[in-house]
Design a protein around this motif. Sequence first.
Motif, short mmCIF file in Angstrom:
data_model
loop_
_atom_site.label_atom_id
_atom_site.label_comp_id
_atom_site.label_asym_id
_atom_site.label_seq_id
_atom_site.Cartn_x
_atom_site.Cartn_y
_atom_site.Cartn_z
N GLN A 1 0.80 -1.22 0.00
CA GLN A 1 0.00 0.00 0.00
C GLN A 1 0.84 1.28 0.00
O GLN A 1 0.33 2.35 -0.30
CB GLN A 1 -0.96 0.01 1.20
N ASP A 2 2.12 1.15 0.37
CA ASP A 2 3.00 2.32 0.35
C ASP A 2 4.35 1.90 -0.19
O ASP A 2 4.62 0.72 -0.40
CB ASP A 2 3.12 2.93 1.76
N ALA A 3 5.22 2.88 -0.43
CA ALA A 3 6.52 2.61 -1.07
C ALA A 3 7.38 1.64 -0.26
O ALA A 3 8.03 0.76 -0.82
CB ALA A 3 7.26 3.92 -1.30
N ALA A 4 7.37 1.79 1.07
CA ALA A 4 8.22 0.92 1.91
C ALA A 4 7.75 -0.52 1.86
O ALA A 4 8.56 -1.45 1.70
CB ALA A 4 8.22 1.44 3.34
N SER A 5 6.43 -0.76 1.98
CA SER A 5 5.93 -2.14 1.95
C SER A 5 6.06 -2.73 0.55
O SER A 5 6.31 -3.93 0.40
CB SER A 5 4.50 -2.22 2.48
N GLU A 6 5.92 -1.91 -0.47
CA GLU A 6 6.11 -2.40 -1.84
C GLU A 6 7.56 -2.80 -2.07
O GLU A 6 7.83 -3.86 -2.67
CB GLU A 6 5.69 -1.33 -2.86
N ALA A 7 8.49 -2.01 -1.58
CA ALA A 7 9.91 -2.34 -1.72
C ALA A 7 10.25 -3.63 -0.97
O ALA A 7 11.02 -4.46 -1.46
CB ALA A 7 10.78 -1.19 -1.21
N GLU A 8 9.66 -3.81 0.21
CA GLU A 8 9.90 -5.03 0.98
C GLU A 8 9.39 -6.25 0.22
O GLU A 8 10.09 -7.26 0.09
CB GLU A 8 9.21 -4.94 2.35
N MET A 9 8.16 -6.17 -0.30
CA MET A 9 7.61 -7.29 -1.06
C MET A 9 8.44 -7.58 -2.30
O MET A 9 8.73 -8.73 -2.62
CB MET A 9 6.17 -6.99 -1.48
N MET A 10 8.83 -6.54 -3.01
CA MET A 10 9.60 -6.70 -4.24
C MET A 10 10.92 -7.40 -3.95
O MET A 10 11.33 -8.31 -4.68
CB MET A 10 9.84 -5.35 -4.92
N GLY A 11 11.58 -7.00 -2.87
CA GLY A 11 12.84 -7.63 -2.49
C GLY A 11 12.67 -9.10 -2.18
O GLY A 11 13.48 -9.94 -2.61
N LYS A 12 11.62 -9.44 -1.46
CA LYS A 12 11.35 -10.84 -1.12
C LYS A 12 11.05 -11.65 -2.37
O LYS A 12 11.51 -12.78 -2.54
CB LYS A 12 10.20 -10.93 -0.12
N GLN A 13 10.24 -11.09 -3.27
CA GLN A 13 9.88 -11.78 -4.51
C GLN A 13 11.12 -12.05 -5.35
O GLN A 13 11.33 -13.17 -5.83
CB GLN A 13 8.87 -10.94 -5.31
N GLU A 14 11.93 -11.02 -5.56
CA GLU A 14 13.12 -11.17 -6.40
C GLU A 14 14.11 -12.16 -5.80
O GLU A 14 14.77 -12.90 -6.53
CB GLU A 14 13.77 -9.81 -6.66
N ALA A 15 14.24 -12.19 -4.47
CA ALA A 15 15.16 -13.13 -3.81
C ALA A 15 14.72 -14.57 -4.08
O ALA A 15 15.56 -15.43 -4.39
CB ALA A 15 15.22 -12.85 -2.31
N VAL A 16 13.43 -14.85 -3.98
CA VAL A 16 12.93 -16.20 -4.24
C VAL A 16 13.12 -16.56 -5.71
O VAL A 16 13.59 -17.66 -6.04
CB VAL A 16 11.44 -16.33 -3.82
N LEU A 17 12.78 -15.64 -6.60
CA LEU A 17 12.91 -15.92 -8.03
C LEU A 17 14.36 -16.15 -8.42
O LEU A 17 14.65 -17.01 -9.27
CB LEU A 17 12.29 -14.79 -8.85
N ALA A 18 15.30 -15.45 -7.81
CA ALA A 18 16.72 -15.65 -8.08
C ALA A 18 17.15 -17.05 -7.69
O ALA A 18 17.96 -17.68 -8.37
CB ALA A 18 17.56 -14.61 -7.34
N GLN A 19 16.58 -17.57 -6.59
CA GLN A 19 16.94 -18.93 -6.14
C GLN A 19 16.54 -20.01 -7.15
O GLN A 19 17.13 -21.08 -7.16
CB GLN A 19 16.27 -19.23 -4.80
N VAL A 20 15.52 -19.74 -7.93
CA VAL A 20 15.07 -20.74 -8.92
C VAL A 20 15.47 -20.35 -10.35
O VAL A 20 14.99 -20.94 -11.31
CB VAL A 20 13.54 -20.99 -8.82
N GLY A 21 16.34 -19.35 -10.47
CA GLY A 21 16.88 -18.98 -11.77
C GLY A 21 15.98 -18.14 -12.65
O GLY A 21 16.15 -18.10 -13.86
N LEU A 22 15.01 -17.44 -12.05
CA LEU A 22 14.10 -16.60 -12.83
C LEU A 22 14.41 -15.13 -12.62
O LEU A 22 13.59 -14.36 -12.16
CB LEU A 22 12.64 -16.89 -12.46
N THR A 23 15.62 -14.73 -12.99
CA THR A 23 16.01 -13.33 -12.86
C THR A 23 15.61 -12.56 -14.10
O THR A 23 15.33 -13.15 -15.15
CB THR A 23 17.53 -13.21 -12.62
N ARG A 24 15.62 -11.27 -13.99
CA ARG A 24 15.27 -10.42 -15.15
C ARG A 24 16.37 -10.44 -16.17
O ARG A 24 17.48 -10.58 -15.94
CB ARG A 24 15.03 -8.98 -14.67
#
Length: 165
Positions: free
Chosen positions: A142-165
């Motif tokens: 709902q705000d920039a801080a919580s969005e950044a937190e979610m984005m960081g968590k999402q990207e960390a998981v995706l990196a572990q399975v080889g789905l990077t940008r």
Amino acid sequence: MSLQLVWSNEQEQFEIGGEWIGLLENILQKAGEAEGVEDGEVALTFVDNERIHELNMEYRGIDRPTDVLSFAMNESLEDEPDIIYELEEGEELEEVPNILGDIIISVERAQEQADEYGHSLKRELGFLFVHGFLHLLGYDHQDAASEAEMMGKQEAVLAQVGLTR
């Protein structure tokens, strides 16, 4: 017990095969480990834009298709009454799975976004799935801080399975 993925495909435009489900199961395990969630069940349904539009209107009052919807089952139970079970002699209490909730993804919208962002459908589905999973656990953006937190968590998981940008 471990995290379990139960899925169904209610759209016909894209074939959903074992490779895709295996990847999403792996993402679920990695995301669960990162969040300290060791067991539970997540229901995943693949739909088209028409169906997710209907659901978005019905549950959120938003008259357009979206990419992913999450419906958490383990929200606060503070106001819920205690339920007491009385077992008959010789009867055993069955273990009830910890149902975390439902994630609904429009594969049609996921493909549109994958094209828009210049990456694969596989990466977009992975992103939407982990995004939906985090919503089931109570995360929001709902705000920039919580969005950044979610984005960081999402990207960390995706990196572990080889789905990077």
